[in-house]
Design a protein around this motif. Structure first.
Motif, PDB file in Angstrom:
ATOM      1  N   UNK A  13       0.852  -1.198   0.000  1.00  0.00           N
ATOM      2  CA  UNK A  13       0.000   0.000   0.000  1.00  0.00           C
ATOM      3  C   UNK A  13       0.882   1.241   0.000  1.00  0.00           C
ATOM      4  N   UNK A  14       0.574   2.189  -0.874  1.00  0.00           N
ATOM      5  CA  UNK A  14       1.253   3.492  -0.825  1.00  0.00           C
ATOM      6  C   UNK A  14       0.202   4.603  -0.839  1.00  0.00           C
ATOM      7  N   UNK A  22      -2.602   0.313  -4.339  1.00  0.00           N
ATOM      8  CA  UNK A  22      -2.562  -1.015  -3.730  1.00  0.00           C
ATOM      9  C   UNK A  22      -2.105  -1.994  -4.813  1.00  0.00           C
ATOM     10  N   UNK A  23      -1.073  -2.769  -4.496  1.00  0.00           N
ATOM     11  CA  UNK A  23      -0.574  -3.755  -5.447  1.00  0.00           C
ATOM     12  C   UNK A  23      -0.358  -5.079  -4.750  1.00  0.00           C
ATOM     13  N   UNK A  38      -1.943  -4.191  -9.733  1.00  0.00           N
ATOM     14  CA  UNK A  38      -1.456  -2.846  -9.400  1.00  0.00           C
ATOM     15  C   UNK A  38      -2.572  -1.853  -9.689  1.00  0.00           C
ATOM     16  N   UNK A  39      -3.222  -1.397  -8.642  1.00  0.00           N
ATOM     17  CA  UNK A  39      -4.338  -0.460  -8.802  1.00  0.00           C
ATOM     18  C   UNK A  39      -3.976   0.887  -8.179  1.00  0.00           C
ATOM     19  N   UNK A  40      -4.191   1.955  -8.923  1.00  0.00           N
ATOM     20  CA  UNK A  40      -3.874   3.295  -8.427  1.00  0.00           C
ATOM     21  C   UNK A  40      -5.060   4.221  -8.677  1.00  0.00           C
ATOM     22  N   UNK A 303       1.237   0.913  -5.400  1.00  0.00           N
ATOM     23  CA  UNK A 303       1.324  -0.029  -4.283  1.00  0.00           C
ATOM     24  C   UNK A 303       2.184  -1.242  -4.593  1.00  0.00           C
ATOM     25  N   UNK A 304       2.257  -1.634  -5.876  1.00  0.00           N
ATOM     26  CA  UNK A 304       3.038  -2.824  -6.231  1.00  0.00           C
ATOM     27  C   UNK A 304       4.515  -2.627  -5.882  1.00  0.00           C
TER      28      UNK A 304
END
Ligand code: KG4
Ligand code: ZN
Length: 336
Positions: A13-14, A22-23, A38-40, A303-304
């Motif tokens: 998580x970033x 979130x990745x 990898x979702x942003x 996030x990845x």
């Protein structure tokens, strides 16, 4: 290596700034890591203010993070109970924003009864390149983003020596500012890169910053001022974009090549938002060095990359982080 059962799915998580990322990566018994999702969510709310509003960023992270995590699990074809470790950025960044992802990650790890790893944002940027090649020290790492321009020597795994940094603006910040003055829009990097394809890189004669220095620092404020003067003197946005991009790429590549010669490193990781720049990639390809860039979608905050940094920590046998650690706005990565 790890004594945990493999394959291990690590969720990262970033929420350090204005992207909710979130990745999920998978660590397999042969030591390979694969990005599964990898979702942003890039927050558009800040555009109207011309900069990131910290309180709005925190609120948007709170509102979006559940949905982004669901999206990442769906993309990976996993359910939450398939997650074997959680990593989240603890710094540097906006403290309120960081806290959202950090607390979410800790809560998730606790609920799943799996280890939690606090990750450094810049280590995340560097390990984004682990999606493309196994990253084993020694190597050099150039992190060029909207907030950072850092050149690290990594003599041993997990050890970071800062050999150069910007003295003023970050590289991405300079792209953003020059794009703004040329009326090319935001974010400036992709806008400059696109306009540059239609411009003449020799139209505006920018001087190479800090030419002749013995160290490996960077400076972009002189280029920014020169761009402003050229704009006032009537340079077209396309010529300005092409000439500025050429000068920025030149200083990044020349300084990194000198640092590689000085340290004897043959492998260079180039990461952060500016690493998406095509001209920068092409210029590094001619250096003769082994240059590794993050895979598609992994250059800008995500996030990845944090899951990849978590995977590296697990592979190196680093212990899980305590759950009472906080978020830090300022957190130097270099330990020397
Ligand atoms: O890594 P990142 O998402 O954010 C920080 O951690 O700062 O990087 C964003 C920066 C922005 O300044 C953006 O203009 C720049 O990366 N950028 C680029 C390109 N794509 C994004 N700069 C140059 N060329 C690009 N293609
Ligand atoms: Zn970043």
């Amino acid at each position: 290596m790890t004594d945990r059962p493999l394959p291990l799915r690590i969720l990262g998580i970033d929420t350090s700034c204005d992207d909710t990322g979130v990745g999920i990566v998978e660590l397999t018994p042969d030591g390979r890591v694969t990005v599964l999702a990898n979702r942003v969510w890039s927050q558009a709310v800040h555009a109207q203010y011309g900069g990131v509003m910290p309180e709005l960023a925190s609120r948007e992270h709170v509102e979006r993070i559940d949905q982004i995590m669901e999206g990442a699990l769906h993309e990976a074809g996993l359910s939450v109970t398939d997650i074997g470790a959680v990593a989240a950025t603890s710094g540097p960044g906006l403290v309120g924003a960081l806290l959202v992802g950090l607390m979410y990650g800790k809560g998730l790890a606790q609920a799943l009864n799996v280890p939690f790893h606090a990750a450094h944002h810049l280590e995340g940027h560097i390990f984004a390149a682990a999606s493309e090649a196994e990253l084993r020290a020694p190597f050099l790492a150039l992190v060029v983003s909207g907030g950072h321009t850092h050149l690290f020597d990594v003599p041993r795994d997990g050890e970071y020596v800062l050999v150069g940094a910007t003295r003023d603006d970050a590289a991405g910040e300079a792209f953003d500012k020059v794009a703004r003055l040329a009326g090319l829009g935001y974010p400036g990097g992709p806008a400059i890169s696109e306009a540059a394809t239609r411009g003449d890189p020799n139209a505006v004669p920018f001087k190479e910053p800090l030419k002749g220095q013995s160290g490996f620092d960077f400076s972009f404020s002189g280029l920014k001022t020169a761009a402003l003067l050229a704009h006032r003197a009537g340079a077209t946005p396309e010529n300005l974009a092409a000439s500025f991009q050429r000068a920025a790429v030149q200083t990044l590549v020349n300084t990194t090549v000198r640092a590689a010669q000085s340290t004897g490193r043959r492998t260079v990781v180039v990461s952060g938002g500016v690493a998406a720049n095509r001209a920068l990639r092409d210029a590094f390809a001619t250096t003769g060095l082994h240059v590794v860039f993050p895979g598609r979608g992994l250059n800008t905050d995500n996030g990845a990359m944090i899951a990849l940094a978590g995977a590296a920590a697990i592979q190196a046998g680093r212990p899980a982080s305590a759950l009472d650690g906080g978020a830090t706005a300022y957190a130097p990565l270099a330990n020397a």
